[in-house]
Design an enzyme around this catalytic site. Structure first.
Site, short mmCIF file in Angstrom:
data_model
loop_
_atom_site.label_atom_id
_atom_site.label_comp_id
_atom_site.label_asym_id
_atom_site.label_seq_id
_atom_site.Cartn_x
_atom_site.Cartn_y
_atom_site.Cartn_z
N HIS A 160 68.52 33.71 32.55
CA HIS A 160 69.25 33.33 31.34
C HIS A 160 70.71 33.78 31.36
O HIS A 160 71.50 33.34 30.53
CB HIS A 160 68.57 33.90 30.09
CG HIS A 160 67.22 33.34 29.82
ND1 HIS A 160 66.98 31.99 29.68
CD2 HIS A 160 66.01 33.95 29.66
CE1 HIS A 160 65.70 31.79 29.44
NE2 HIS A 160 65.08 32.95 29.44
N ASP A 196 59.61 29.51 35.55
CA ASP A 196 59.43 30.30 34.34
C ASP A 196 59.13 29.38 33.15
O ASP A 196 59.57 28.22 33.11
CB ASP A 196 60.71 31.10 34.08
CG ASP A 196 60.54 32.19 33.04
OD1 ASP A 196 60.34 33.34 33.44
OD2 ASP A 196 60.62 31.89 31.83
N HIS A 198 60.41 29.58 30.25
CA HIS A 198 61.68 29.32 29.57
C HIS A 198 62.70 28.74 30.55
O HIS A 198 62.74 29.14 31.71
CB HIS A 198 62.24 30.60 28.95
CG HIS A 198 61.31 31.26 27.98
ND1 HIS A 198 60.41 32.24 28.36
CD2 HIS A 198 61.11 31.05 26.65
CE1 HIS A 198 59.72 32.62 27.30
NE2 HIS A 198 60.12 31.92 26.27
N ASP A 285 55.12 33.57 32.81
CA ASP A 285 54.86 33.49 31.37
C ASP A 285 54.32 32.13 30.96
O ASP A 285 54.16 31.86 29.77
CB ASP A 285 56.10 33.85 30.56
CG ASP A 285 57.39 33.27 31.12
OD1 ASP A 285 57.34 32.58 32.14
OD2 ASP A 285 58.45 33.53 30.51
#
Length: 343
Positions: A160, A196, A198, A285
């Site tokens: 991120h 991931d 996200h 995740d």
């Protein structure tokens, strides 16, 4: 498979993040890396090696010098102003109708350099983030030196983080630094695959206008999920990078079957690109029991991911990203790696 690991990751241990209108315990904790390491040792995944120190100049290949200077000095400035009894978190953002000029005061500075209020700066943040970056770049070095694969077991995660902003528990973009290290060692083309839950908004932004890095990501639809403002399917890169960003956003509740179908499409694009090496942003995740995610993969679904990636037959650096079901993270992350080795 060699595992690059530094105990300095534990220096990042935030006390709180702003979530759902409340200051809550941070879910990105040292236990995450410790559980993955424990599982890797249990199954004899490979030797554990310490990272090399590549210095700040290597970080500046991806990150802006002013941002790096901020990260290095932020805690001292916060402690001088606030006493150090709480983590450093932002207060306001230079959003629409405000001017993005970096303030002098620490409250304004951290707001300028942060994407969210869930990524606390602590006394050990700079040390831990640098160690995590060095772990990733060391894994890239191992691959550049001829290893078929290496695993960068670092935290805090990185995907991120942009060239000049922190967020989503990330401070330095480990996957981007690994990709750049491979390029600096002589590779002409690198693929980064982000699995991931996200979207890796930071990695996409860093390589948005470049053709020497293909960025592919499958992730939760940004209309439903963090980081919300990047990761749509129509984002394909800009300028020289047009066509070298591929996003596969997926809805809440995505099953393993649907997720693997999306992975298959991205693997096809990677094979078409024919990179010299692959960097995998390894987030687990996507697991059905993850406390901040809404996909439906089970532990048994992770080894087939590694097996599919092995069929690309590319030198591969795995870089640890998300995964917050702490009891299961070791089985899930190591499951991918064992699937890769078995494949």
């Amino acid at each position: 498979m060699q595992i690059v690991y530094s105990q300095d990751h534990a220096r990042q241990h935030g006390r709180g993040e702003l979530t759902d209108g409340r200051l809550m315990p941070v879910v990105e904790t040292p236990a995450r890396a410790e559980m993955v390491l424990k599982r890797a040792q249990e199954v004899g995944l490979g030797d554990i090696v310490p990272p090399s120190d590549f210095g700040v100049d290597a970080l500046a290949r991806i990150h802006r010098p002013d941002y790096l200077a901020f990260l290095e000095t932020a805690w001292a400035a916060w402690e001088a102003e606030r006493g150090g009894e709480t983590d450093c978190l932002p207060l306001i953002w230079p959003v629409r109708n405000l001017r993005p000029i970096c303030p002098h005061h620490i409250d304004g500075k951290v707001s300028y350099y942060a994407l969210d209020a869930g990524t606390p700066i602590t006394p050990g943040t700079w040390t831990a983030a640098r160690a995590s970056a060095n772990v990733a770049m060391t894994a890239a070095e191992l691959v550049a030196d001829g290893a078929p694969a290496a695993f960068a077991l670092g935290r805090p995660p990185g995907h991120h983080a942009t060239a000049d902003q922190l967020g989503g528990y990330c401070f330095l973009n480990n996957a981007a630094l690994a990709a750049q290290r491979l390029l600096d060692r002589g590779a002409a083309r690198i693929a980064v695959l982000d699995v991931d839950y996200h979207h890796g908004n930071g990695t996409q932004a860093i390589f948005d206008d470049r053709a020497d890095v293909l960025f592919c990501s499958l992730h939760a639809d940004p209309r439903q999920e963090f980081p919300y403002f990047l990761g749509h399917a129509d984002e394909t890169g800009t300028g020289a990078g047009d066509g070298y960003t591929v996003n596969a956003p997926l809805p809440w509740g995505t099953t393993a079957q649907a997720w693997m179908a999306a992975l298959e499409r991205l693997c096809g694009r990677i094979a078409e690109y024919a990179p010299d090496a692959l960097v995998v942003s390894l987030g687990v995740d996507t697991y059905k029991g993850d406390p901040i995610s809404r996909f439906a993969l089970d532990t048994r679904d992770f080894p087939p991911i590694g097996a599919r990636l092995a069929r690309l037959a590319l030198p591969t650096a795995f870089v640890m990203e998300g995964g917050y079901a702490v009891e299961e993270i070791g089985h899930n992350a190591v499951g991918v790696l064992r699937g890769f080795e078995g494949g």
